[in-house]
Design a protein around this motif. Structure first.
Motif, PDB file in Angstrom:
ATOM      1  N   VAL A   1       2.746   0.916  -2.710  1.00  0.00           N
ATOM      2  CA  VAL A   1       1.986   1.393  -3.867  1.00  0.00           C
ATOM      3  C   VAL A   1       0.553   0.869  -3.820  1.00  0.00           C
ATOM      4  CG1 VAL A   1       1.789   1.243  -6.380  1.00  0.00           C
ATOM      5  CG2 VAL A   1       4.002   1.720  -5.335  1.00  0.00           C
ATOM      6  N   LEU A   2       0.384  -0.408  -3.467  1.00  0.00           N
ATOM      7  CA  LEU A   2      -0.959  -0.983  -3.364  1.00  0.00           C
ATOM      8  C   LEU A   2      -1.766  -0.294  -2.273  1.00  0.00           C
ATOM      9  CD1 LEU A   2      -0.253  -4.812  -3.755  1.00  0.00           C
ATOM     10  CD2 LEU A   2      -1.479  -3.341  -5.353  1.00  0.00           C
TER      11      LEU A   2
ATOM     12  N   CYS B   1       3.560   2.060   4.700  1.00  0.00           N
ATOM     13  CA  CYS B   1       4.974   2.123   5.102  1.00  0.00           C
ATOM     14  C   CYS B   1       5.192   1.460   6.463  1.00  0.00           C
ATOM     15  CB  CYS B   1       5.439   3.574   5.149  1.00  0.00           C
ATOM     16  SG  CYS B   1       5.594   4.359   3.532  1.00  0.00           S
TER      17      CYS B   1
ATOM     18  N   TYR C   1      -7.221   5.424  -2.521  1.00  0.00           N
ATOM     19  CA  TYR C   1      -7.747   6.411  -3.472  1.00  0.00           C
ATOM     20  C   TYR C   1      -9.261   6.562  -3.366  1.00  0.00           C
ATOM     21  CZ  TYR C   1      -8.806   8.771  -7.861  1.00  0.00           C
ATOM     22  OH  TYR C   1      -9.273   9.652  -8.799  1.00  0.00           O
TER      23      TYR C   1
ATOM     24  N   SER D   1       8.082  -1.977  -1.645  1.00  0.00           N
ATOM     25  CA  SER D   1       7.666  -0.906  -2.574  1.00  0.00           C
ATOM     26  C   SER D   1       6.308  -1.202  -3.183  1.00  0.00           C
ATOM     27  CB  SER D   1       8.717  -0.731  -3.674  1.00  0.00           C
ATOM     28  OG  SER D   1       9.968  -0.364  -3.139  1.00  0.00           O
ATOM     29  N   VAL D   2       6.115  -2.448  -3.621  1.00  0.00           N
ATOM     30  CA  VAL D   2       4.827  -2.823  -4.223  1.00  0.00           C
ATOM     31  C   VAL D   2       3.713  -2.733  -3.183  1.00  0.00           C
ATOM     32  CG1 VAL D   2       3.533  -4.748  -5.229  1.00  0.00           C
ATOM     33  CG2 VAL D   2       5.852  -4.260  -6.013  1.00  0.00           C
TER      34      VAL D   2
ATOM     35  N   ALA E   1      -0.563   5.785   2.649  1.00  0.00           N
ATOM     36  CA  ALA E   1       0.878   5.561   2.507  1.00  0.00           C
ATOM     37  C   ALA E   1       1.527   5.310   3.868  1.00  0.00           C
ATOM     38  CB  ALA E   1       1.530   6.759   1.826  1.00  0.00           C
TER      39      ALA E   1
ATOM     40  N   VAL F   1      -1.426   2.816  -1.174  1.00  0.00           N
ATOM     41  CA  VAL F   1      -1.816   4.151  -1.664  1.00  0.00           C
ATOM     42  C   VAL F   1      -2.943   4.033  -2.677  1.00  0.00           C
ATOM     43  CG1 VAL F   1      -1.006   6.178  -2.921  1.00  0.00           C
ATOM     44  CG2 VAL F   1       0.463   5.121  -1.213  1.00  0.00           C
ATOM     45  N   GLY F   2      -2.841   3.014  -3.557  1.00  0.00           N
ATOM     46  CA  GLY F   2      -3.922   2.815  -4.533  1.00  0.00           C
ATOM     47  C   GLY F   2      -5.240   2.469  -3.865  1.00  0.00           C
TER      48      GLY F   2
END
Length: 406
Positions: free
Chosen positions: A381-382, A328, A388, A377-378, A324, A384-385
């Motif tokens: 999110v990508l 960011c 994983y 934002s997208v 993240a 962070v994904g």
């Protein structure tokens, strides 16, 4: 500050290995951040340019044409234009109604300059035409207005005489009945809309002059151009008019009149952002490799922390937070670059375009705050994904084996 956040920020700020040759970790971290930044900037700028194209071209089409055109099913002129105009002006959604007389003529300037053009007679010049004349405050045409491209082909300047030939619309049939009607007019001014299908084809004059040239009666017109108060009322008003107008009158919207251009605009809006967004996706998944290398470099530290009580879920959160943070940081840099570049283009127009291909001489830019927020934002999110998988791998480290064998 929670331990996971502290560790993630420390790993990000000091992303370098402790062993010989492992300083490459810092470099690939910069690459990961840079990849996200470039992807975000490219996508925001692509959306801004596509929106700019859409707004610019749609605005020009609205200015050079009309929201609605009331025409005849046949090729004959509309009769009783005055009563039809009164009927149209009675609708609350209608702002103005302008009668237009239009027809094909042969224009001649000298022995060799002969060309077929379309004459458009009107009491009110289209906004895109009026704005580019030498007298933009003059709404009613005087004499003949030629585009700069036609004037160059004819080697004409304001004040020259232009001869127009129109076919007589009198009774009879056959070639003998097609007697040319000849009139001469002074060229009063020139215009340039940057729309080739207008500039290469149309000349403008007053409505009464065009009616006389084309053999229209005073109450005959080719069409009625209708402008509405709200562009959103185009389709509902067109539907209402089609139901209420008497034959042979019918209605065509600006979207039907220029269907090809609007299809081109929609294609750009749907395809270009989708293609450019792959940059963000690729950049996000570069984070997988970055975090895996970082995990391998920090394996011993992770094992020590787990032996001191840091849970596997806590280790997983460390790398998710790290993803993240990278997302960011890259998104913030990319958004700043895009907004800066967009402002420069809007202010100075540093990126030129061939007007004959794009209907404008500089790349348009229309940045929206919603686009910037959505793209960033997208992207986060990508990121962070993408983090994983390394996070799951890191959470399964056996601290005993790591401490014993490293």
């Amino acid at each position: 500050m929670q331990l996971e956040w502290f560790l993630a920020l420390r790993y990000f700020a000091r992303a370098e290995g402790q062993r010989e040759g492992r300083s490459f970790v810092r470099f690939i971290t910069y690459v990961a951040v840079g990849g996200v930044a470039v992807g975000v900037a490219a996508l925001i700028l692509a959306l801004g340019i596509v929106r700019g194209f859409s707004q610019e071209i749609e605005g020009k089409l609205m200015e050079v044409g009309a929201h609605l055109r009331v025409v005849s099913y046949t090729d004959d002129p509309l009769s009783d234009a005055a009563s039809l105009q009164d009927q149209l002006e009675s609708y609350d959604a209608v702002r103005t109604v302008d009668p237009v007389a239009e027809g094909v003529v042969i224009a001649r300037a000298g022995a060799d300059a002969i060309e077929g053009l379309v004459v458009q007679g009107t009491n009110t010049l289209p906004e895109a035409v009026r704005r580019t004349t030498t007298h933009p405050d003059r709404t009613t045409p005087q004499g003949v207005l030629l585009s700069t491209s036609i004037a160059e082909r004819f080697a004409m300047t304001p004040g020259d005489r232009l001869t127009l030939f129109a076919l007589d619309r009198g009774a009879g049939s056959g070639a003998a009945a097609l007697q040319p009607r000849v009139q001469q007019y002074d060229v009063q001014d020139t215009y340039a809309t940057s729309l080739d299908f207008i500039d290469d084809t149309f000349l403008f004059m007053g409505l009464s002059d065009a009616q006389q040239l084309l053999e229209f009666s005073d109450n005959q017109v080719s069409r009625l151009d209708v402008m509405l108060h709200d562009v959103g009322d185009i389709e509902p008003t067109a539907k209402t008019l089609r139901e209420e107008l008497s034959f042979p009158a019918t209605v065509r919207t600006v979207y039907q009149q220029y269907a090809g251009l609007f299809a081109w605009i929609n294609l750009q809006q749907n395809i270009i952002p989708l293609v450019i967004s792959t940059i963000v996706i690729v950049a996000a998944f570069n984070i997988v490799g970055t975090l895996l290398m970082m995990m391998l470099e920090k394996t011993r530290e992770i094992g020590v922390l787990m032996s001191m009580g840091l849970s596997a879920r806590g280790v997983q959160r460390v790398f998710l937070v790290l993803g993240a943070v990278i997302g960011c940081t890259g998104s913030a840099i990319g958004a700043a670059l895009a907004v800066g570049a967009g402002w420069i283009q809007q202010t100075y127009g540093v990126i030129p375009l061939p007007a004959d291909a794009y209907y404008m001489d500089t790349a348009p830019m229309a940045l929206h705050a919603s686009d910037v927020l959505l793209v960033t934002s997208v992207a986060i999110v990508l990121c962070v994904g993408a983090a994983y998988l390394p996070a799951r791998v890191a959470s399964r480290i056996d601290p005993v084996r790591v401490i014993r064998f490293t």
